[in-house]
Design a protein around this motif. Structure first.
Motif, PDB file in Angstrom:
ATOM      1  N   HIS A   1       0.844  -1.203   0.000  1.00 48.07           N
ATOM      2  CA  HIS A   1       0.000   0.000   0.000  1.00 48.07           C
ATOM      3  C   HIS A   1       0.876   1.247   0.000  1.00 48.07           C
ATOM      4  O   HIS A   1       1.494   1.571   1.003  1.00 48.07           O
ATOM      5  CB  HIS A   1      -0.905  -0.009   1.232  1.00 48.07           C
TER       6      HIS A   1
ATOM      7  N   HIS B   1       1.338   5.370  -2.057  1.00 48.46           N
ATOM      8  CA  HIS B   1       0.748   6.395  -2.928  1.00 48.46           C
ATOM      9  C   HIS B   1       1.873   7.086  -3.692  1.00 48.46           C
ATOM     10  O   HIS B   1       2.347   8.144  -3.281  1.00 48.46           O
ATOM     11  CB  HIS B   1      -0.050   7.395  -2.097  1.00 48.46           C
TER      12      HIS B   1
ATOM     13  N   ASP C   1       2.245   2.871   3.302  1.00 49.18           N
ATOM     14  CA  ASP C   1       1.353   4.030   3.154  1.00 49.18           C
ATOM     15  C   ASP C   1       2.142   5.286   2.759  1.00 49.18           C
ATOM     16  O   ASP C   1       1.759   6.399   3.115  1.00 49.18           O
ATOM     17  CB  ASP C   1       0.525   4.293   4.424  1.00 49.18           C
TER      18      ASP C   1
ATOM     19  N   GLU D   1      -8.226   2.854  -2.007  1.00 47.89           N
ATOM     20  CA  GLU D   1      -8.734   2.567  -0.712  1.00 47.89           C
ATOM     21  C   GLU D   1     -10.095   3.200  -0.532  1.00 47.89           C
ATOM     22  O   GLU D   1     -10.327   4.345  -0.917  1.00 47.89           O
ATOM     23  CB  GLU D   1      -7.747   3.004   0.379  1.00 47.89           C
TER      24      GLU D   1
ATOM     25  N   HIS E   1      -6.540  -1.798   5.777  1.00 54.05           N
ATOM     26  CA  HIS E   1      -5.341  -0.977   5.655  1.00 54.05           C
ATOM     27  C   HIS E   1      -5.097  -0.200   6.947  1.00 54.05           C
ATOM     28  O   HIS E   1      -6.052   0.283   7.560  1.00 54.05           O
ATOM     29  CB  HIS E   1      -5.580  -0.060   4.441  1.00 54.05           C
TER      30      HIS E   1
HETATM   31 NI    NI Z   1      -3.208   5.050   2.135  1.00 54.87          NI
END
Ligand code: NI
Length: 248
Positions: free
Chosen positions: A6, A8, A197, A90, A148
């Motif tokens: 996970h 970004h 994350d 998400e 998550h």
């Molecule tokens: Ni996230």
């Protein structure tokens, strides 16, 4: 070898995404799942997954509930047949800033759970200060996937696990005052996957710097010590958990 399940990796955070991917590869983090949050980042995901070993998830985050348009959901649906789109996410519920829009959040969440069920694709769930509603909504759909950045109680963890979800553990576990350590100790490693994350939640000892997928190693070291397994064993187990959920 590790997978960051996970992150970004978007233009608004990184000047040179290829450099970030190379940095991760050099640290033995050879696969990444990039998570979209709104239409803009979902489009970026579709471009990023053209690269080797980069996979993506498409979704509208609850924070985008006031801005998204129905065509954004159509975009998600029309790209689910792309084999490198591995989940819807998400998605979820976030009552941290306000609960006033909770009905709208639930509506958006359910629209995406409906798609996940229809296309038999996993989901990546964001739930903040909304555990009860998240569980009640999820129960209405036949879906599985990842919670998550899991941050609930042991009881909550066990509910999610029973429902077929894995728990995403990230850099928060390395924070000095994190109360998740005792909970993660109690959870079978077969129910845990690792995530950064990025660019958020940078693990110790890099607090204050921008996070990136290479730092999954710091999270892995920490969890390995907590669970008293060696890091290769941890990689093996968490990777098999990833294969159980995602088609990568
Ligand atoms: Ni996230």
């Amino acid at each position: 070898m590790f997978c960051d399940t996970h992150c970004h990796l978007f233009e608004e955070y990184y000047d040179n995404i290829d450099e970030i991917i190379n940095l991760a590869n050099n640290e033995n983090v050879n696969r990444m799942i990039v998570s979209g949050c709104d239409n803009k980042t979902n489009i970026e995901v579709i471009n990023l997954i053209k690269k080797d070993n980069i996979y993506g998830t498409l979704g509208i985050h609850p924070e985008d509930v006031e801005n998204y348009e129905s065509k954004d959901l159509k975009f998600i649906e029309s790209n689910l047949k792309n084999p490198k789109v591995v989940a819807i996410g998400e998605i979820g519920l976030d009552y941290h800033y306000t609960k006033d829009d909770k009905d709208k959040q639930i509506e958006l969440f359910e629209k995406q759970l409906f798609l996940a069920e229809k296309y038999n694709i996993p989901v990546v769930i964001h739930s903040r200060e909304a555990t009860e509603d998240t569980i009640n909504v999820l129960k209405k759909y036949n879906v599985k996937g990842v919670i998550h950045s899991f941050s609930g109680s042991l009881e909550t963890a066990n509910i999610y696990i029973k429902m077929g979800f894995c728990l995403g553990v990230n850099g928060v576990i390395t924070f000095k005052n994190c109360n998740m350590k005792d909970i993660i100790k109690e959870i079978d490693l077969n129910n845990i996957i690792l995530e950064t994350d990025s660019p958020y939640l940078t693990p110790v000892p890099f607090r204050g710097k921008q996070n990136d997928p290479s730092k999954i190693i710091e999270i892995a070291k920490f969890v390995a010590e907590l669970k008293k397994v060696n890091i290769n064993e941890l990689a093996k187990i968490t990777n098999s958990n990833i294969y159980r959920i995602f088609d990568i």
